[in-house]
Structures are given as C-alpha cells and as structure tokens.
Design a protein around this motif. Sequence first.
Motif, short mmCIF file in Angstrom:
data_model
loop_
_atom_site.label_atom_id
_atom_site.label_comp_id
_atom_site.label_asym_id
_atom_site.label_seq_id
_atom_site.Cartn_x
_atom_site.Cartn_y
_atom_site.Cartn_z
N THR A 1 5.62 -22.09 6.26
CA THR A 1 4.32 -21.49 6.56
C THR A 1 4.24 -20.01 6.22
O THR A 1 3.18 -19.43 6.30
N THR A 2 5.33 -19.38 5.86
CA THR A 2 5.34 -17.95 5.59
C THR A 2 5.15 -17.69 4.10
O THR A 2 5.80 -18.31 3.26
N THR A 3 4.23 -16.78 3.78
CA THR A 3 3.97 -16.40 2.40
C THR A 3 4.07 -14.89 2.27
O THR A 3 3.85 -14.15 3.22
N ALA A 4 4.39 -14.44 1.06
CA ALA A 4 4.47 -13.01 0.75
C ALA A 4 3.68 -12.75 -0.53
O ALA A 4 3.73 -13.54 -1.47
N SER A 5 2.95 -11.64 -0.54
CA SER A 5 2.20 -11.25 -1.73
C SER A 5 2.50 -9.78 -2.03
O SER A 5 2.77 -8.99 -1.12
N PHE A 6 2.43 -9.44 -3.31
CA PHE A 6 2.78 -8.09 -3.74
C PHE A 6 1.73 -7.59 -4.73
O PHE A 6 1.20 -8.36 -5.53
N GLY A 7 1.44 -6.29 -4.67
CA GLY A 7 0.53 -5.69 -5.62
C GLY A 7 0.91 -4.25 -5.88
O GLY A 7 1.33 -3.52 -4.97
N VAL A 8 0.82 -3.83 -7.14
CA VAL A 8 1.17 -2.47 -7.53
C VAL A 8 0.05 -1.88 -8.37
O VAL A 8 -0.48 -2.54 -9.27
N ASP A 9 -0.36 -0.65 -8.03
CA ASP A 9 -1.31 0.12 -8.84
C ASP A 9 -0.63 1.38 -9.32
O ASP A 9 0.03 2.08 -8.54
N MET A 10 -0.80 1.68 -10.60
CA MET A 10 -0.25 2.90 -11.18
C MET A 10 -1.35 3.62 -11.95
O MET A 10 -2.19 2.97 -12.59
N VAL A 11 -1.38 4.93 -11.86
CA VAL A 11 -2.45 5.69 -12.50
C VAL A 11 -1.90 7.02 -13.01
O VAL A 11 -0.98 7.60 -12.43
N ALA B 1 -10.26 20.23 -8.88
CA ALA B 1 -9.30 20.28 -7.78
C ALA B 1 -8.52 21.59 -7.82
O ALA B 1 -8.60 22.36 -8.78
N THR B 2 -7.74 21.84 -6.75
CA THR B 2 -6.92 23.05 -6.71
C THR B 2 -6.00 23.12 -7.92
O THR B 2 -5.81 24.17 -8.53
N SER B 3 -5.44 21.97 -8.27
CA SER B 3 -4.64 21.86 -9.48
C SER B 3 -5.22 20.76 -10.35
O SER B 3 -5.42 19.64 -9.88
N GLU B 4 -5.53 21.08 -11.59
CA GLU B 4 -6.08 20.10 -12.52
C GLU B 4 -5.02 19.56 -13.46
O GLU B 4 -5.34 18.96 -14.48
N ALA B 5 -3.75 19.73 -13.10
CA ALA B 5 -2.67 19.24 -13.95
C ALA B 5 -2.66 17.72 -13.97
O ALA B 5 -2.98 17.05 -12.98
N VAL B 6 -2.29 17.14 -15.10
CA VAL B 6 -2.19 15.70 -15.24
C VAL B 6 -0.97 15.21 -14.46
O VAL B 6 0.12 15.79 -14.56
N GLY B 7 -1.16 14.19 -13.66
CA GLY B 7 -0.08 13.66 -12.84
C GLY B 7 -0.02 12.15 -12.88
O GLY B 7 -0.95 11.48 -13.35
N PHE B 8 1.07 11.60 -12.39
CA PHE B 8 1.28 10.15 -12.32
C PHE B 8 1.52 9.76 -10.88
O PHE B 8 2.22 10.47 -10.15
N GLY B 9 0.95 8.65 -10.46
CA GLY B 9 1.16 8.18 -9.11
C GLY B 9 1.13 6.66 -9.04
O GLY B 9 0.66 5.99 -9.96
N TYR B 10 1.63 6.12 -7.94
CA TYR B 10 1.64 4.67 -7.75
C TYR B 10 1.44 4.34 -6.28
O TYR B 10 1.65 5.17 -5.40
N GLN B 11 1.04 3.12 -6.04
CA GLN B 11 1.00 2.57 -4.69
C GLN B 11 1.36 1.09 -4.78
O GLN B 11 0.99 0.40 -5.73
N MET B 12 2.10 0.62 -3.78
CA MET B 12 2.50 -0.78 -3.75
C MET B 12 2.22 -1.34 -2.36
O MET B 12 2.49 -0.69 -1.35
N GLY B 13 1.67 -2.52 -2.32
CA GLY B 13 1.38 -3.19 -1.07
C GLY B 13 2.12 -4.51 -0.97
O GLY B 13 2.21 -5.26 -1.95
N ILE B 14 2.67 -4.79 0.20
CA ILE B 14 3.36 -6.04 0.47
C ILE B 14 2.67 -6.72 1.65
O ILE B 14 2.52 -6.11 2.73
#
Length: 244
Positions: A22-32, A39-52
Amino acid sequence: NSRVDGLEARFNNFEAGGFSETTTASFGVDMVIGAEDGATSEAVGFGYQMGIGLETSFTGEDALSATIDIGDAAADALALDSTGNVLTLDGLTYTFPVGGATVLVGDNTDISAVYTGACAYSAFTDYMGNCGTGSTVGVGGNGVTAAMSYAFDNGFSLAGGISSTPTSILTDDGADVYGIEAAYSADSYGVSVAYSDDETTTGWGVNGYYAFDAVTLSAGVESVDSGTTAEGFFVGLSFPEVGA
C-alpha cells in the motif's frame, strides 16, 4: 532463540502485509537557470528543488502522507523552494472519510490541500500554479491543520478548514488561519471561489479554466486586505506536451 525467531517472524509479516502493498513514493525535480530583473543582484544563477512524496493506506479508503523537500538556498531569487540543501519535512497529513465527506488532519499542511481549485496551469512556483490566487484558493497554514471537503454529485464541491500555531491552538497567543472554498467542475471548464482570514488579513479569490481543442485557458483574480487593499490577476495558456 525461539523467542527471537518468533519476534522476527511476526515483524516480517507485519512489514510485508501492512505496508509494502500500500505504500507508494513519488519524486519530482525542478531545475532553473536565470536572473531576476530589478533584484538586489541581477547575476545569472542556477537553482533546484526536489520533492519526495510518501503515501500509505491502512484501510484502502484513508491515506497517511508525508512530503519531503530539498532545495538550493541560493535559488530564492528564482522563486524555488529553499531548504539549505537539507531534507525537510514539508507536511504530514492523515486523510480519511466521514460519511460522504473527506477529513484531513496534519502538521505543516495547507488548508487548501482539500480544495478542488480550478487552475489548469502547471508551474513549479506556487503563485503561478494557483493562477495568482495563492492567498485564497491556495491558502496555506500556520502549523496544525484540520480541514474537510464534500463533493456533490452535480459537480459542485465545498471545502473549508482552520490552521493554528501548534503550541497555541485557537488562542490569543497563537495565529489562526481560516479558509473556505466553493467550486464547480464540468467536462471542459471549472471555476472556484475562496475566502481566507488570518486575523490580520482577509482575501477573496476566484480562478477558473476553459479547455479548447488544443489549448487550455486559465485565469485568476485575487483581492487581499491587510489595512490596505492589494489586487492581482493571472492569465495563462497550457498546450499539449510536445510529442504527446
């Protein structure tokens, strides 16, 4: 030895029969990668977020769910979730039926988790994913949450709930959030109306969608009053996936 063997046997049976099926797991990743103009800094940056997402059921009609997030702390300007590269429990909820209604109780959980909503626009940011109605149709919570929803047979649904500071539930020492939503869903369109009150700020929000043959139009409008009134609106188009 016999006692240990018996204990291990019982534990293995419980683990296999109680959760594995009955147990399930799901995963998702966003990268930008990008920069924020003005903004205070307009430098180009990379970031990510992951959800479980983890979910298990004990009766087949209930659900115990846990959401775990991890994100890059340097990605705030890119509107991603930030946890400082540390796994963080974002929500723990238990959902179960009562009569024809669905009841949700949990910690660090949004009231809108039981809302129907009517935004078909898919985005990795909460604000755009709620069609600009994140304070009402997407109302959050202050910690411990209790909410209920009921879906009628004719497409209408009604939901509402309350969320309070865990150490001061429904007292003057804590902060409480109230929310209610009414929605209607049909084959090709839907609309929802919601009201929220967090003791210092009240808000009204409406969002909806209409699906054409090859594109879906989503829109939302929200008005929030915290002594001064702030209003906003959202319009977005969704297209079929390339190659689908």
